[in-house]
Design an enzyme around this catalytic site. Structure first.
Site, PDB file in Angstrom:
ATOM      1  N   ASP A 275       0.833  -1.212   0.000  1.00 28.57           N
ATOM      2  CA  ASP A 275       0.000   0.000   0.000  1.00 28.57           C
ATOM      3  C   ASP A 275       0.862   1.255   0.000  1.00 28.57           C
ATOM      4  O   ASP A 275       0.569   2.233  -0.700  1.00 28.57           O
ATOM      5  CB  ASP A 275      -0.918   0.000   1.227  1.00 28.57           C
ATOM      6  CG  ASP A 275      -2.058  -1.003   1.115  1.00 28.57           C
ATOM      7  OD1 ASP A 275      -2.267  -1.526  -0.004  1.00 28.57           O
ATOM      8  OD2 ASP A 275      -2.724  -1.267   2.136  1.00 28.57           O
ATOM      9  N   GLU A 308      -2.862  -2.127  -8.822  1.00 31.19           N
ATOM     10  CA  GLU A 308      -1.641  -1.322  -8.909  1.00 31.19           C
ATOM     11  C   GLU A 308      -1.576  -0.566 -10.226  1.00 31.19           C
ATOM     12  O   GLU A 308      -0.523  -0.090 -10.633  1.00 31.19           O
ATOM     13  CB  GLU A 308      -0.399  -2.213  -8.763  1.00 31.19           C
ATOM     14  CG  GLU A 308      -0.099  -3.111  -9.922  1.00 31.19           C
ATOM     15  CD  GLU A 308      -0.811  -4.463  -9.868  1.00 31.19           C
ATOM     16  OE1 GLU A 308      -0.380  -5.375 -10.585  1.00 31.19           O
ATOM     17  OE2 GLU A 308      -1.798  -4.592  -9.106  1.00 31.19           O
TER      18      GLU A 308
END
Length: 390
Positions: A275, A308
């Site tokens: 993250d 992503e």
């Protein structure tokens, strides 16, 4: 307009009794209240000058010896001044300018007849002067000028009244002090009302501002990805139609950015580190899209498109121009050298980027995104850490 967060707004409630907000909130309060203050001032002043001139009937009954100068004063001076004020009010830029004009008009409307009747011979001057209380009520409760200017206006009007009564030989001491006490007490009561009115107005403004801020915050939350701060796909669906070129002469470029070997990064470093990596990449993309001139909008719209993946839509850019920007983003991220232990001790995070632009005949953004996705797939197939154009 971007509103302050609800936290700072909540802190303003503690200063309500001071009738003054912090500078940013005060500026919003002034801006929000100015149009209404101007409209209220013009409308009520037009009615007030009509009633002021009708008071000539009282002049005729009580002060016949100075009726002519009072007539000239009301019709020839006070009325034109009031009409000039009505004309001037829309040109005011601040609320205090509006209130200042209204206070000045009210003070003059008391000063001019007081000056005239102080030279008269009627024994009814003391009674006549009580008419000024109507102007005070009008100024405070009808015009609702802000408290500080209300204090100034009432002090000036009361001083004028006291000076006028004091100059009259027929007014004995008991009558004089009764009139003074009456005006002082009435002014205190009216100023209390002025304070309560302004405080209530400010309280209502803060309540509305807090509600608007919460709505704006909720709307921002609905269109923003919480991890990265970029827009989300829901927002993209909302604005997508607006981004579609209106003609073939309007280019629209797209970058589809993917973090190389991100699954391996998560597997070796954990999801929290993943993250943080996505946030860092998103911040760098946002930085690269920021214009050199802070007064112009960003170069494009960045959207967190997948886990992503980041989609950047670039109005006004061809595929070649978008590829130059894409390669600058790729080199920027590689230069930061975010460690990627999953690729070995010297491994760093890199990007693969697919580039495409709007083609004649396309009708939806999906075609543009699919083209960029195909270019991204080629970039990965050729070894990653590169930019490919569809």
């Amino acid at each position: 307009m971007s509103l302050p967060h609800s936290g700072p707004i909540d802190g303003e409630f503690a200063s309500l009794n001071q009738l003054r907000f912090s500078p940013p909130i005060e500026a919003l309060f002034e801006k929000a209240g100015l149009p209404q203050r101007i409209e209220l001032g013009r409308t009520t002043l037009a009615v007030a000058i009509l009633l002021y001139d009708v008071f000539l009937l009282a002049d005729w009954v009580i002060l016949p010896d100075v009726l002519w100068p009072l007539t000239v004063m009301r019709l020839g001076i006070a009325t034109p001044l009031a009409l000039l004020t009505i004309w001037t009010l829309p040109r005011s830029q601040r609320v205090w300018q509006v209130d200042g004009l209204l206070v000045a008009t009210s003070v003059l409307s008391v000063l001019m007849p007081s000056t005239i009747i102080s030279l008269g011979t009627s024994n009814y001057v003391a009674i006549y002067q009580f008419g000024a209380i109507l102007i005070i009520i009008y100024l405070v409760l009808v015009q609702r000028v802000r408290f500080r200017l209300a204090v100034l206006g009432l002090v000036l009007i009361v001083l004028i009244q006291v000076a006028t009564i004091a100059s009259r030989p027929e007014v004995d001491a008991a009558t004089f002090w009764y009139i003074v006490s009456f005006y002082v007490l009435a002014s205190v009561i009216l100023l209390l009302g002025s304070f309560v009115l302004e405080r209530t107005e400010r309280y209502g403004f803060l309540q509305r501002l807090r509600a608007d801020s919460m709505i704006e915050h909720n709307e921002a939350m609905a269109r923003t990805d919480q991890l990265t701060g970029l827009f989300n796909r829901h927002h993209l669906a909302t604005i997508g139609a607006d981004l579609i070129p209106k003609s073939d002469a309007e280019p629209l470029g797209a970058l589809l950015i993917d973090i190389d070997h991100f699954k391996r990064f998560n597997d070796t470093q954990g999801h929290l580190a993943g993250d943080r990596c996505i946030r860092a990449i998103s911040d760098l993309v946002r930085e690269m899209l920021a214009p050199a001139n802070g007064n112009t909008p960003p170069l494009g719209t960045a959207v967190r498109f997948g886990g992503e993946e980041i989609l950047v839509l670039l109005p006004g850019m061809s595929a070649a121009q978008a590829a130059v920007l894409g390669d600058a983003i790729r080199r920027r991220v590689e230069g930061v050298r975010i460690p990627h232990p999953g690729l070995g001790p010297a491994g760093v995070v890199t990007l693969s980027i697919g580039v495409a632009d709007w083609k004649n005949g396309d009708t939806e953004l999906d075609a543009l995104v699919n083209a960029a996705d195909a270019a991204l797939y080629r970039a990965k197939g050729l070894g990653r850490n590169r930019v490919m154009v569809a």
